[in-house]
Design an enzyme around this catalytic site. Structure first.
Site, PDB file in Angstrom:
ATOM      1  N   ALA A   3       6.228 -22.692 -18.464  1.00  0.00           N
ATOM      2  CA  ALA A   3       5.766 -21.416 -17.933  1.00  0.00           C
ATOM      3  C   ALA A   3       4.382 -21.628 -17.349  1.00  0.00           C
ATOM      4  CB  ALA A   3       5.716 -20.355 -19.030  1.00  0.00           C
TER       5      ALA A   3
ATOM      6  N   TYR B  46       0.384 -35.687 -18.682  1.00  0.00           N
ATOM      7  CA  TYR B  46       0.489 -34.485 -17.856  1.00  0.00           C
ATOM      8  C   TYR B  46      -0.875 -34.196 -17.228  1.00  0.00           C
ATOM      9  CZ  TYR B  46       4.754 -33.722 -20.650  1.00  0.00           C
ATOM     10  OH  TYR B  46       5.965 -33.847 -21.284  1.00  0.00           O
TER      11      TYR B  46
END
Length: 331
Positions: free
Chosen positions: A293, A61
Site C-alpha cells: 500500500a 527496498y
C-alpha cells in the site's frame, strides 16, 4: 463485513501477528516509480491503527529507504508493530554472488556470519528499534552453508536482537536444510491465485513442521486487485511496464475475473482486493498475506481483508472463477 483482525502465530516462535501484513517494497520507491514519504508513513500508521501489526520490509527496498520510512512511522508505537525485515542482499561487501545493481551499486547475495552481524545492526539503526520480530534471509546464497547462516541467526536470537527466524525464496532442498536445523519459524514466498507452485513443493514440508508461510505478491503486483484495467499505463521504472503478465490480454482476463467474483464482494460489502486477500488466507498452509500500500486509503482497504471470513460457498465461486479466467494467463 464483520469480525476482528485475524491473528496468527509465526511458527513456534511465540510471536503473533495479524494475518494481513503490510508489504513495503513499493514504499522504498525502487522499481515502483519513486515514493512519497509522507503518504508512506500515513499508510503504515493507518495499518497499525486498523490492527495490522505485521509490517514487512527489507534493506534492499531502496537501499535502506523503506526501513528508514518504517522506522519513522513506528516511532512511539513500536509495541503495536511486528516488524519483519531481511538480510542477505548486501552492498557493503562483494562476497557471495553478484545479484543486481541498484543506484549504481553492486548488490550481492551473501549470508555469511560476518555480513549478518553487520546487517542486523544497520537494520536496527534504520528502524529505530533494538529488536526485530522476524528476521528473514532474503535470497539464498549458494556460497554459504545454510547451517552457518542459521547458527548466526540463532546467535542473534539468543542476544535478543531478533525474535523469530525466517527464509525467503527457497527451493525444496534449501527448505529441508533449514527445517533440519530446528530453528526455522517461517518462510516468505510468492503466492497468489496465479502463483501456486509452493502448494506442491514447499507447503507439504512447512505444515507438518510448524513453519508459517508469508505470501508475497498476494495481489500479483496489483493485477488481481480489480483496479488495473486494460487501458492502464505504467510509467518510469515501474516494473510492470514491460512485464508480459501485465499485457492488455492478461489485464482483460483479470477484469473478467473481478466481475465474476463481484457477487461475493457485494455479499460481504468488500472490495475485489479484500476478497482476493481473504481467499489467500483461506488456503491450507498460507499463514500470512503481505499486501503493498502506498497511501492510507489502500492500507485501510487491505486491512479490512483481515476481518473478512469467506464461506465454503464463497470459496467455491472464487475457485470456479480462477479456473475460468486466470488459469491461462501469460507470464
Amino acid at each position: 463485513m464483520s469480525g476482528e483482525q485475524l491473528i496468527r502465530d509465526i511458527g513456534r516462535s511465540g510471536v503473533k501477528a495479524s494475518a494481513v501484513g503490510l508489504g513495503t517494497w513499493a514504499i522504498g520507491g525502487w522499481m515502483w516509480g519513486g515514493t512519497d514519504e509522507a503518504q508512506s508513513i500515513a499508510a503504515i500508521q493507518a495499518s497499525l491503527d486498523a490492527g495490522v501489526s505485521l509490517i514487512d520490509t527489507a534493506p534492499a527496498y531502496g537501499l535502506g529507504r523503506s526501513e528508514e520510512i518504517v522506522g519513522k512511522a513506528i516511532a512511539g508505537r513500536r509495541d503495536k508493530a511486528v516488524i519483519a525485515t531481511k538480510c542477505g542482499l548486501v552492498w557493503h561487501t562483494q562476497k557471495g554472488r553478484h545479484f543486481f545493481d541498484q543506484d549504481g551499486k553492486p548488490v550481492h547475495r551473501y549470508l555469511g556470519r560476518d555480513a549478518i552481524i553487520h546487517e542486523v545492526e544497520q537494520s536496527l539503526r534504520r528502524l529505530g528499534t533494538d529488536y526485530i520480530d522476524l528476521y528473514i534471509t532474503h535470497w539464498q546464497d549458494p556460497t554459504t552453508p545454510i547451517a552457518e547462516t542459521v547458527a548466526a541467526l540463532e546467535e542473534l536470537k539468543k542476544a535478543g536482537k531478533i525474535r523469530a527466524i525466517g527464509a525467503s525464496n527457497v527451493n525444496r532442498a534449501e527448505l529441508e536444510q533449514y527445517i533440519a536445523t530446528g530453528a526455522l519459524d517461517a518462510i516468505q514466498e510468492r503466492f497468489s491465485m496465479i502463483d501456486r507452485e509452493i502448494e506442491a513443493d514447499l507447503l507439504p514440508l512447512t505444515v507438518p513442521n510448524g513453519v508459517a508461510t508469508l505470501s508475497y505478491s498476494s495481489l500479483a503486483l496489483g493485477l488481481l486487485s480489480g483496479a488495473i484495467g486494460p487501458d492502464r499505463v505504467f510509467a518510469g521504472d515501474d516494473q510492470r511496464k514491460d512485464n508480459p503478465r501485465f499485457s492488455v490480454a492478461n489485464r482483460q482476463k483479470a477484469k473478467d475475473f473481478a466481475q465474476a467474483i463481484g457477487a461475493v464482494a457485494e455479499r460481504h460489502d468488500a472490495s475485489i482486493a479484500q476478497v482476493v486477500i481473504a481467499w489467500t488466507l483461506a488456503q491450507p498452509g498460507v499463514t500470512f498475506a503481505l499486501c503493498g500500500a502506498r497511501n492510507a486509503t489502500q492500507a485501510l482497504d487491505n486491512a479490512r481483508a483481515g476481518t473478512l471470513r469467506l464461506s465454503q460457498e464463497d470459496l467455491a465461486v472464487i475457485n470456479h472463477a480462477i479456473a475460468a479466467h486466470l488459469a491461462n494467463m501469460d507470464g
